[in-house]
Scaffold this active site. Structure first.
Site, PDB file in Angstrom:
ATOM      1  CG  ASP A 100      -1.625   1.027   1.462  1.00  0.00           C
ATOM      2  OD1 ASP A 100      -2.382   1.781   0.514  1.00  0.00           O
ATOM      3  OD2 ASP A 100      -1.514   1.687   2.370  1.00  0.00           O
ATOM      4  CG  ASP A 117      -2.254   7.498   0.433  1.00  0.00           C
ATOM      5  OD1 ASP A 117      -1.929   8.645   0.620  1.00  0.00           O
ATOM      6  OD2 ASP A 117      -2.536   6.787  -0.457  1.00  0.00           O
TER       7      ASP A 117
END
Length: 276
Positions: free
Chosen positions: A75, A77
């Site tokens: 991922d 963020d």
């Protein structure tokens, strides 16, 4: 099994306590702040001892090494980077608090990601597209250990994929900066130099993240146990479940429950220590 213990500072007395609790046959230093307790046995006090000492720990099968893996998917963020890009974009619209509340609820798994994305992006309508550059250049920073992690993965010949519920503006730049093999994210729609408040193309949600991991894994002829995934929120749960080794980085409780390893004190390069 082996027990890997790491953190900003590792007290030798804590290591001895853990070795005694687990019956480890030896303690091997991996780095100045990471140690492997060899032939350790599970003990109910390990988590509490590590929590008091601000240490991360992970159980690993004896003999497993980084070279056993062929794919890493992460991922963006609050995992690879230290911000939620959409919250910082919204700040330039004077709406950070409102958008951040929706972001947090989605990361905790309280509202559907697609719904949260639609609601948050709609609040960005009218913002100049130059605001994206301002966020990238002035507000975005890599989380500790990110560069060392990517170097280590590349040296081990591991294929790397960045997949995000965020935006392509940021993933494409990070792909070039860190050398990811692929990057996938949502694309913000722009008209006359301003955000329209909509995304265009396929939405990258939890299911899409997991699908990209499976696609990359199958394309490269890998087994599930040869894949690593890292994330921090509910949107990463399906992806971690598809991986052979799931890492929760500074994660929400809902993701920690499905992860094989939680890094709360170490940097992202702690993944290398666990799989060394």
């Amino acid at each position: 099994m082996n027990l890997v213990v790491q953190g900003p500072e590792v007290d030798s007395n804590v290591l001895k306590t853990l070795a005694c609790l687990t019956g480890a046959s030896s303690i091997v230093q991996i780095t100045p702040t990471a140690f492997r307790l060899v032939d350790a046995q599970a003990h109910g006090e390990v988590a509490a001892v590590c929590a008091r000492a601000a240490l991360d720990f992970a159980w690993t099968p004896k003999g497993r090494r980084l070279g056993d893996f062929g794919l890493f998917v992460t991922d963006m963020d609050s995992t690879l980077i230290d911000i939620e890009c959409i919250d910082e974009i919204a700040d330039l619209q004077g709406l950070k608090h409102e958008v951040a509340e929706i972001t947090e609820a989605a990361m905790r798994g309280e509202i559907d990601f697609r719904e949260s994305l639609t609601r948050r992006v709609s609040l960005l309508a009218g913002l100049r597209v130059e605001a994206l550059a301002e966020v990238y250049e002035e507000r975005l920073a890599l989380n500790p250990g990110a560069e060392r992690l990517l170097r280590g993965l590349k040296q081990a010949g591991i294929y790397t994929v960045l997949v995000s519920g965020g935006f392509t503006y940021f993933t494409e730049r990070l792909k070039q900066r860190l050398g990811f093999d692929e990057a996938w994210a949502n694309e913000l729609e722009v008209s006359d130099g301003r955000l329209t408040g909509r995304v265009t193309g396929p939405v990258i949600d939890a299911a899409a993240k997991a699908a990209h991991l499976v696609r990359a894994r199958e394309t490269r002829g890998l087994r599930a146990e040869q894949t690593i995934a890292a994330g921090d929120g509910a949107n990463d749960i399906p992806m971690l479940r598809e991986a052979g080794f799931g890492v929760a980085f500074r994660a929400k409780p809902v993701l920690r429950e499905v992860a094989d390893c939680c890094l709360d004190h170490s940097g992202l390069d702690g993944i290398l220590n666990v799989l060394d």
